[in-house]
Design a protein around this motif. Sequence first.
Motif, PDB file in Angstrom:
ATOM      1  N   ASN A  84      -1.941  34.609  39.813  1.00  0.00           N
ATOM      2  CA  ASN A  84      -2.910  35.633  39.405  1.00  0.00           C
ATOM      3  C   ASN A  84      -3.976  35.050  38.490  1.00  0.00           C
ATOM      4  O   ASN A  84      -5.178  35.339  38.642  1.00  0.00           O
ATOM      5  CB  ASN A  84      -2.186  36.780  38.687  1.00  0.00           C
ATOM      6  N   LEU A  85      -3.546  34.213  37.532  1.00  0.00           N
ATOM      7  CA  LEU A  85      -4.511  33.608  36.615  1.00  0.00           C
ATOM      8  C   LEU A  85      -5.463  32.683  37.370  1.00  0.00           C
ATOM      9  O   LEU A  85      -6.669  32.666  37.091  1.00  0.00           O
ATOM     10  CB  LEU A  85      -3.762  32.834  35.521  1.00  0.00           C
ATOM     11  N   CYS A  86      -4.925  31.914  38.312  1.00  0.00           N
ATOM     12  CA  CYS A  86      -5.777  31.001  39.075  1.00  0.00           C
ATOM     13  C   CYS A  86      -6.738  31.770  39.988  1.00  0.00           C
ATOM     14  O   CYS A  86      -7.917  31.409  40.111  1.00  0.00           O
ATOM     15  CB  CYS A  86      -4.913  30.051  39.898  1.00  0.00           C
ATOM     16  N   LYS A  87      -6.259  32.849  40.617  1.00  0.00           N
ATOM     17  CA  LYS A  87      -7.137  33.641  41.488  1.00  0.00           C
ATOM     18  C   LYS A  87      -8.251  34.301  40.683  1.00  0.00           C
ATOM     19  O   LYS A  87      -9.415  34.344  41.121  1.00  0.00           O
ATOM     20  CB  LYS A  87      -6.322  34.701  42.216  1.00  0.00           C
ATOM     21  N   ASN A  88      -7.911  34.815  39.508  1.00  0.00           N
ATOM     22  CA  ASN A  88      -8.948  35.398  38.648  1.00  0.00           C
ATOM     23  C   ASN A  88      -9.957  34.333  38.225  1.00  0.00           C
ATOM     24  O   ASN A  88     -11.159  34.605  38.109  1.00  0.00           O
ATOM     25  CB  ASN A  88      -8.311  36.036  37.418  1.00  0.00           C
ATOM     26  N   ALA A  89      -9.457  33.121  37.960  1.00  0.00           N
ATOM     27  CA  ALA A  89     -10.349  32.037  37.566  1.00  0.00           C
ATOM     28  C   ALA A  89     -11.308  31.692  38.705  1.00  0.00           C
ATOM     29  O   ALA A  89     -12.512  31.482  38.481  1.00  0.00           O
ATOM     30  CB  ALA A  89      -9.529  30.814  37.162  1.00  0.00           C
ATOM     31  N   VAL A  90     -10.781  31.629  39.936  1.00  0.00           N
ATOM     32  CA  VAL A  90     -11.636  31.333  41.102  1.00  0.00           C
ATOM     33  C   VAL A  90     -12.704  32.415  41.251  1.00  0.00           C
ATOM     34  O   VAL A  90     -13.886  32.121  41.504  1.00  0.00           O
ATOM     35  CB  VAL A  90     -10.782  31.223  42.373  1.00  0.00           C
ATOM     36  N   ASP A  91     -12.316  33.681  41.091  1.00  0.00           N
ATOM     37  CA  ASP A  91     -13.291  34.778  41.187  1.00  0.00           C
ATOM     38  C   ASP A  91     -14.340  34.673  40.088  1.00  0.00           C
ATOM     39  O   ASP A  91     -15.531  34.932  40.319  1.00  0.00           O
ATOM     40  CB  ASP A  91     -12.574  36.123  41.106  1.00  0.00           C
ATOM     41  N   ALA A  92     -13.897  34.320  38.866  1.00  0.00           N
ATOM     42  CA  ALA A  92     -14.832  34.222  37.742  1.00  0.00           C
ATOM     43  C   ALA A  92     -15.827  33.089  37.940  1.00  0.00           C
ATOM     44  O   ALA A  92     -16.966  33.161  37.469  1.00  0.00           O
ATOM     45  CB  ALA A  92     -14.062  34.025  36.442  1.00  0.00           C
ATOM     46  N   GLY A  97      -5.480  49.081  35.556  1.00  0.00           N
ATOM     47  CA  GLY A  97      -6.677  49.762  36.033  1.00  0.00           C
ATOM     48  C   GLY A  97      -7.970  49.172  35.538  1.00  0.00           C
ATOM     49  O   GLY A  97      -9.041  49.515  36.049  1.00  0.00           O
ATOM     50  N   PHE A  98      -7.911  48.273  34.534  1.00  0.00           N
ATOM     51  CA  PHE A  98      -9.164  47.694  34.036  1.00  0.00           C
ATOM     52  C   PHE A  98      -9.556  46.501  34.901  1.00  0.00           C
ATOM     53  O   PHE A  98      -8.754  45.609  35.152  1.00  0.00           O
ATOM     54  CB  PHE A  98      -9.016  47.239  32.585  1.00  0.00           C
ATOM     55  N   THR A  99     -10.784  46.475  35.352  1.00  0.00           N
ATOM     56  CA  THR A  99     -11.296  45.359  36.143  1.00  0.00           C
ATOM     57  C   THR A  99     -12.809  45.326  36.046  1.00  0.00           C
ATOM     58  O   THR A  99     -13.454  46.358  35.854  1.00  0.00           O
ATOM     59  CB  THR A  99     -10.869  45.474  37.620  1.00  0.00           C
ATOM     60  N   THR A 100     -13.354  44.125  36.162  1.00  0.00           N
ATOM     61  CA  THR A 100     -14.806  43.957  36.199  1.00  0.00           C
ATOM     62  C   THR A 100     -15.271  43.664  37.611  1.00  0.00           C
ATOM     63  O   THR A 100     -16.467  43.460  37.841  1.00  0.00           O
ATOM     64  CB  THR A 100     -15.229  42.807  35.266  1.00  0.00           C
ATOM     65  N   LYS A 101     -14.345  43.612  38.561  1.00  0.00           N
ATOM     66  CA  LYS A 101     -14.693  43.348  39.952  1.00  0.00           C
ATOM     67  C   LYS A 101     -15.043  44.664  40.647  1.00  0.00           C
ATOM     68  O   LYS A 101     -14.474  45.712  40.352  1.00  0.00           O
ATOM     69  CB  LYS A 101     -13.525  42.684  40.684  1.00  0.00           C
ATOM     70  N   LEU A 133      -4.734  45.347  38.470  1.00  0.00           N
ATOM     71  CA  LEU A 133      -3.273  45.337  38.349  1.00  0.00           C
ATOM     72  C   LEU A 133      -2.712  43.936  38.132  1.00  0.00           C
ATOM     73  O   LEU A 133      -1.595  43.801  37.636  1.00  0.00           O
ATOM     74  CB  LEU A 133      -2.638  45.938  39.616  1.00  0.00           C
ATOM     75  N   GLY A 134      -3.470  42.897  38.495  1.00  0.00           N
ATOM     76  CA  GLY A 134      -2.941  41.539  38.441  1.00  0.00           C
ATOM     77  C   GLY A 134      -2.520  41.114  37.050  1.00  0.00           C
ATOM     78  O   GLY A 134      -1.381  40.680  36.835  1.00  0.00           O
ATOM     79  N   SER A 188      -2.116  42.998  34.438  1.00  0.00           N
ATOM     80  CA  SER A 188      -1.117  43.932  33.919  1.00  0.00           C
ATOM     81  C   SER A 188       0.289  43.525  34.380  1.00  0.00           C
ATOM     82  O   SER A 188       1.242  43.515  33.593  1.00  0.00           O
ATOM     83  CB  SER A 188      -1.433  45.350  34.372  1.00  0.00           C
ATOM     84  N   LEU A 189       0.409  43.182  35.657  1.00  0.00           N
ATOM     85  CA  LEU A 189       1.693  42.710  36.172  1.00  0.00           C
ATOM     86  C   LEU A 189       2.087  41.386  35.519  1.00  0.00           C
ATOM     87  O   LEU A 189       3.256  41.161  35.200  1.00  0.00           O
ATOM     88  CB  LEU A 189       1.615  42.548  37.685  1.00  0.00           C
ATOM     89  N   ALA A 190       1.107  40.512  35.320  1.00  0.00           N
ATOM     90  CA  ALA A 190       1.393  39.222  34.683  1.00  0.00           C
ATOM     91  C   ALA A 190       1.948  39.427  33.274  1.00  0.00           C
ATOM     92  O   ALA A 190       2.918  38.767  32.868  1.00  0.00           O
ATOM     93  CB  ALA A 190       0.123  38.371  34.635  1.00  0.00           C
ATOM     94  N   LYS A 191       1.352  40.342  32.536  1.00  0.00           N
ATOM     95  CA  LYS A 191       1.822  40.618  31.179  1.00  0.00           C
ATOM     96  C   LYS A 191       3.245  41.177  31.203  1.00  0.00           C
ATOM     97  O   LYS A 191       4.096  40.805  30.385  1.00  0.00           O
ATOM     98  CB  LYS A 191       0.879  41.612  30.504  1.00  0.00           C
ATOM     99  N   ARG A 192       3.503  42.063  32.147  1.00  0.00           N
ATOM    100  CA  ARG A 192       4.846  42.639  32.257  1.00  0.00           C
ATOM    101  C   ARG A 192       5.869  41.563  32.584  1.00  0.00           C
ATOM    102  O   ARG A 192       6.950  41.518  31.990  1.00  0.00           O
ATOM    103  CB  ARG A 192       4.856  43.720  33.344  1.00  0.00           C
ATOM    104  N   ILE A 193       5.538  40.676  33.514  1.00  0.00           N
ATOM    105  CA  ILE A 193       6.475  39.626  33.914  1.00  0.00           C
ATOM    106  C   ILE A 193       6.752  38.678  32.756  1.00  0.00           C
ATOM    107  O   ILE A 193       7.909  38.303  32.486  1.00  0.00           O
ATOM    108  CB  ILE A 193       5.922  38.861  35.135  1.00  0.00           C
ATOM    109  N   VAL A 194       5.705  38.277  32.040  1.00  0.00           N
ATOM    110  CA  VAL A 194       5.874  37.316  30.951  1.00  0.00           C
ATOM    111  C   VAL A 194       6.610  37.922  29.767  1.00  0.00           C
ATOM    112  O   VAL A 194       7.557  37.330  29.228  1.00  0.00           O
ATOM    113  CB  VAL A 194       4.506  36.758  30.503  1.00  0.00           C
ATOM    114  N   GLU A 195       6.197  39.118  29.351  1.00  0.00           N
ATOM    115  CA  GLU A 195       6.710  39.676  28.101  1.00  0.00           C
ATOM    116  C   GLU A 195       8.022  40.437  28.275  1.00  0.00           C
ATOM    117  O   GLU A 195       8.893  40.367  27.417  1.00  0.00           O
ATOM    118  CB  GLU A 195       5.646  40.578  27.466  1.00  0.00           C
ATOM    119  N   GLU A 196       8.175  41.175  29.375  1.00  0.00           N
ATOM    120  CA  GLU A 196       9.380  41.981  29.535  1.00  0.00           C
ATOM    121  C   GLU A 196      10.505  41.214  30.222  1.00  0.00           C
ATOM    122  O   GLU A 196      11.668  41.364  29.861  1.00  0.00           O
ATOM    123  CB  GLU A 196       9.065  43.257  30.316  1.00  0.00           C
ATOM    124  N   TYR A 197      10.146  40.399  31.196  1.00  0.00           N
ATOM    125  CA  TYR A 197      11.188  39.686  31.949  1.00  0.00           C
ATOM    126  C   TYR A 197      11.529  38.341  31.335  1.00  0.00           C
ATOM    127  O   TYR A 197      12.670  37.897  31.398  1.00  0.00           O
ATOM    128  CB  TYR A 197      10.741  39.480  33.400  1.00  0.00           C
TER     129      TYR A 197
END
Length: 387
Positions: free
Chosen positions: A292-300, A341-345, A351-352, A354-363
Amino acid sequence: MQWTDRIRHVKIILVVAAVLIAVASLVVSNSLVRELADEERNKMEIWAEAMRSLNMADETTDLNLVLKVINENNTIPVIVTGADGGVQIYRNVKLEGNTLEDSLRQAEAISRRLLDEGRAIKIVMDESVPDGYINVCYDDSVMLRRLATYPYVQLGVVMLFVVVAIFALLTSKRAEQNKVWVGLSKETAHQLGTPISSLMAWVEILKETYPDDTLIPEMNKDVKRLELIADRFSKIGSLPEPVPACLTDVMQHVIDYMDRRTSKKVEFIKDFPATDIIVRMNASLFEWVIENLCKNAVDAMEGSGTITLHMEETADKAVIEVTDTGKGIRKKDLRNVFRPGFTTKKRGWGLGLSLAKRIVEEYHKGRIYVKSSEPGKGTTFRIELRK
């Protein structure tokens, strides 16, 4: 305007309204307290006049009214002192002295304080004598002090209630969001399961029918990828058991996958330590975070630039940083990047991250945040995992 911005504006309006209500309440309360204080001073002026009449009375003076005025003061603390500061009488004053001398000493100290504060009425008994006067020192009544304090106590209780209510609402909202995430993820995994199974069967049939076809292995890779995605969705909402895994291998697997599926104008730079870093994790879900971080970076970067993946370890944690050379994130958006729900695209779902934060912090009981971002130069995301 994003819906998160609208929610933030509503919160600001509510906070401003609450502050205005609180200020108005304090202003009204202080006005009432001042009026009551003025009324008590008027009463003390009448009481002081009664004391003067009592001291100047002779055998023909009717003292009934004077004594009634003096004796009816059962609320306002008052100390009468002579010109030399000695206490003559006191009323409604709580003294803690064990002896009469200690009590008088405390009363003198209180009277000096009241004189310094201007809470005294001077009564001239004999104008021909320089010291022919007394001071009637008075303090606020218990009721007045309570009324002066009550608004602040009331506001404190109200603010505490508001904080508890907001916390309860946010907790309830978060729990509801979690249920939505779980339901959506499970349903997605369930819906993907049947077509993926069918595709896997067709791939096996194609392998037997066309064993030398070079496209079938690539098709099989894509089916395996779909199976991995379905597995990830099935794990969202549950608590997958973390196992020891080599973080270097996980990162390398993501780089290999992203490098094959992005433009040749995007360069991936690895900055890994020489030794392996072992962390307890669910490798499948954590790969999703890095993807997700890499895909966002490519988009940015709009398909052209450099993505640097840095890893290091300290005594108690492993650190991963993903840095791009994209357009960066505006300061006002930094606090919202992980909000669902927050996005600049234009076509993003928000959701990307948000899911990343959930995976890192909760799991994984770690931490993910934006380490730095500068518009026009790029962004660095930092992940910290406990070893």
